[in-house]
Design a protein around this motif. Sequence first.
Motif, short mmCIF file in Angstrom:
data_model
loop_
_atom_site.label_atom_id
_atom_site.label_comp_id
_atom_site.label_asym_id
_atom_site.label_seq_id
_atom_site.Cartn_x
_atom_site.Cartn_y
_atom_site.Cartn_z
N LEU A 267 45.50 -4.98 34.18
CA LEU A 267 46.36 -4.99 33.00
C LEU A 267 46.11 -3.81 32.09
O LEU A 267 46.72 -3.68 31.04
CB LEU A 267 46.21 -6.32 32.21
CG LEU A 267 44.81 -6.80 31.81
CD1 LEU A 267 44.19 -5.97 30.73
CD2 LEU A 267 44.89 -8.26 31.37
N GLY A 268 45.20 -2.91 32.50
CA GLY A 268 44.84 -1.78 31.63
C GLY A 268 43.54 -2.09 30.93
O GLY A 268 42.68 -2.81 31.45
N ASP A 269 43.41 -1.55 29.72
CA ASP A 269 42.16 -1.72 28.96
C ASP A 269 42.30 -2.89 27.99
O ASP A 269 42.99 -2.78 26.96
CB ASP A 269 41.85 -0.42 28.21
CG ASP A 269 40.45 -0.46 27.63
OD1 ASP A 269 40.14 -1.41 26.88
OD2 ASP A 269 39.67 0.45 27.92
N ALA A 270 41.67 -3.98 28.33
CA ALA A 270 41.87 -5.22 27.55
C ALA A 270 41.40 -5.06 26.10
O ALA A 270 42.05 -5.55 25.17
CB ALA A 270 41.14 -6.37 28.22
N GLY A 271 40.27 -4.37 25.90
CA GLY A 271 39.75 -4.19 24.53
C GLY A 271 40.72 -3.38 23.68
O GLY A 271 41.01 -3.73 22.52
N ALA B 298 37.11 2.96 37.78
CA ALA B 298 36.60 1.59 37.75
C ALA B 298 37.50 0.67 36.92
O ALA B 298 37.02 -0.27 36.28
CB ALA B 298 35.15 1.53 37.27
N TYR B 299 38.81 0.94 36.94
CA TYR B 299 39.79 0.01 36.35
C TYR B 299 40.37 -0.86 37.47
O TYR B 299 40.54 -0.39 38.60
CB TYR B 299 40.91 0.77 35.62
CG TYR B 299 40.51 1.05 34.19
CD1 TYR B 299 40.97 0.24 33.15
CD2 TYR B 299 39.62 2.08 33.89
CE1 TYR B 299 40.55 0.46 31.85
CE2 TYR B 299 39.19 2.30 32.59
CZ TYR B 299 39.66 1.49 31.58
OH TYR B 299 39.24 1.68 30.29
N ILE B 300 40.65 -2.12 37.11
CA ILE B 300 41.17 -3.06 38.11
C ILE B 300 42.64 -2.76 38.37
O ILE B 300 43.42 -2.55 37.44
CB ILE B 300 41.00 -4.51 37.61
CG1 ILE B 300 39.53 -4.81 37.31
CG2 ILE B 300 41.54 -5.49 38.64
CD1 ILE B 300 39.28 -6.15 36.61
N VAL B 301 43.02 -2.72 39.66
CA VAL B 301 44.41 -2.50 40.07
C VAL B 301 44.92 -3.74 40.83
O VAL B 301 44.22 -4.21 41.73
CB VAL B 301 44.51 -1.25 40.98
CG1 VAL B 301 45.96 -1.00 41.40
CG2 VAL B 301 43.92 -0.01 40.29
N TYR C 63 28.82 -1.88 26.46
CA TYR C 63 29.94 -0.97 26.70
C TYR C 63 29.73 -0.18 27.98
O TYR C 63 28.60 0.05 28.40
CB TYR C 63 30.18 -0.05 25.51
CG TYR C 63 28.99 0.79 25.10
CD1 TYR C 63 28.05 0.29 24.22
CD2 TYR C 63 28.82 2.08 25.60
CE1 TYR C 63 26.95 1.04 23.85
CE2 TYR C 63 27.74 2.83 25.23
CZ TYR C 63 26.80 2.31 24.35
OH TYR C 63 25.72 3.06 23.99
N ARG C 64 30.88 0.20 28.56
CA ARG C 64 30.83 0.94 29.81
C ARG C 64 30.78 2.43 29.51
O ARG C 64 31.53 2.94 28.69
CB ARG C 64 32.08 0.65 30.65
CG ARG C 64 32.29 -0.82 30.88
CD ARG C 64 33.27 -1.15 31.96
NE ARG C 64 34.35 -0.22 32.19
CZ ARG C 64 35.04 -0.19 33.33
NH1 ARG C 64 34.71 -0.99 34.33
NH2 ARG C 64 36.05 0.63 33.48
N ILE C 65 29.87 3.13 30.17
CA ILE C 65 29.81 4.59 30.06
C ILE C 65 30.36 5.10 31.38
O ILE C 65 29.78 4.87 32.44
CB ILE C 65 28.36 5.07 29.87
CG1 ILE C 65 27.72 4.37 28.67
CG2 ILE C 65 28.30 6.58 29.72
CD1 ILE C 65 26.21 4.39 28.69
O1 LIG Z 1 40.47 -2.74 34.38
C1 LIG Z 1 39.64 -2.80 33.45
C2 LIG Z 1 38.27 -2.53 33.65
C3 LIG Z 1 37.42 -2.64 32.60
N1 LIG Z 1 37.89 -2.99 31.39
C4 LIG Z 1 39.20 -3.25 31.19
O2 LIG Z 1 39.59 -3.59 30.07
N2 LIG Z 1 40.04 -3.14 32.21
#
Ligand SMILES: O=c1cc[nH]c(=O)[nH]1
Length: 212
Positions: A200-204, A194-197, A103-105
């Motif tokens: 699509l948002g937060d995939a999880g 650190a989200y991709i632009v 997981y990302r902190i």
């Molecule tokens: O853009 C991101 C970056 C990390 N995890 C995601 O689900 N989306």
Amino acid sequence: MHIVTSEPSIANHFLAELRDVNVQRDSLRFRRNLQRLGEIIAYRISSQLNYTEKVVQTPLAESRGQLLADFPVLATVLRAGLPFHQGFLNYFDQSPSAFVAAYRIEATSRVEVQVEYLSAPSLNDRVLILADPMLATGKSLALTYRAMLRFGQPRQVHIAAVIASPEGLRHVLEEIPEAHIWLAALDDHLNEHAYIVPGLGDAGDLAYGSKL
Ligand SMILES: O=c1cc[nH]c(=O)[nH]1
Ligand SMILES: O=P(O)(O)OC[C@H]1O[C@H](OP(=O)(O)OP(=O)(O)O)[C@H](O)[C@@H]1O
Ligand SMILES: [Mg+2]
């Protein structure tokens, strides 16, 4: 590097639905689209694997067939990796799986990744497909791969993601130069979280709901 949406195909349609805020509210469809892109990339990777010839008896006659010489090990990262992994497993149906909990902190300007649970078969001399839909900073995939090496040295490594950032892709290529990379899209940049632009948002969260 291979980008599966670089030519017109139904993969473009699935990717556009994954990104669309109106469609992605339907989490069943979101998971299914991740799975379908997993299937498409699995099919593309299958063109690089080894096959052995076998005579197959049909009800009418014999036919010569090509069977996969050995099934790749399919590794993924919880949570968002699960539906994407299922797509690979649908095609590589006799593959063993490896699972990683990472997981990302999020600190203010840096993301640190914690790798926790890890289960894998022997990777010695195997083809390894490491699949995670989002390749943002690339730390999850790079650390996961490094942690997996305690299970043996694969002979070929494929990394599959739905969306990558240029920064994350660079990091993964530096850390795992031997990897073959398969993407549905290479996006523009990472934002301050650190989200991709455009991403699509937060995939999880979109696949399984937001966490506390
Ligand atoms: O853009 C991101 C970056 C990390 N995890 C995601 O689900 N989306
Ligand atoms: O390239 P990175 O910067 O390491 O980010 C990518 C990671 O982020 C997402 O997982 P996340 O940590 O959001 O966990 P989740 O799937 O449980 O939501 C994604 O599935 C990757 O594992
Ligand atoms: Mg997430």
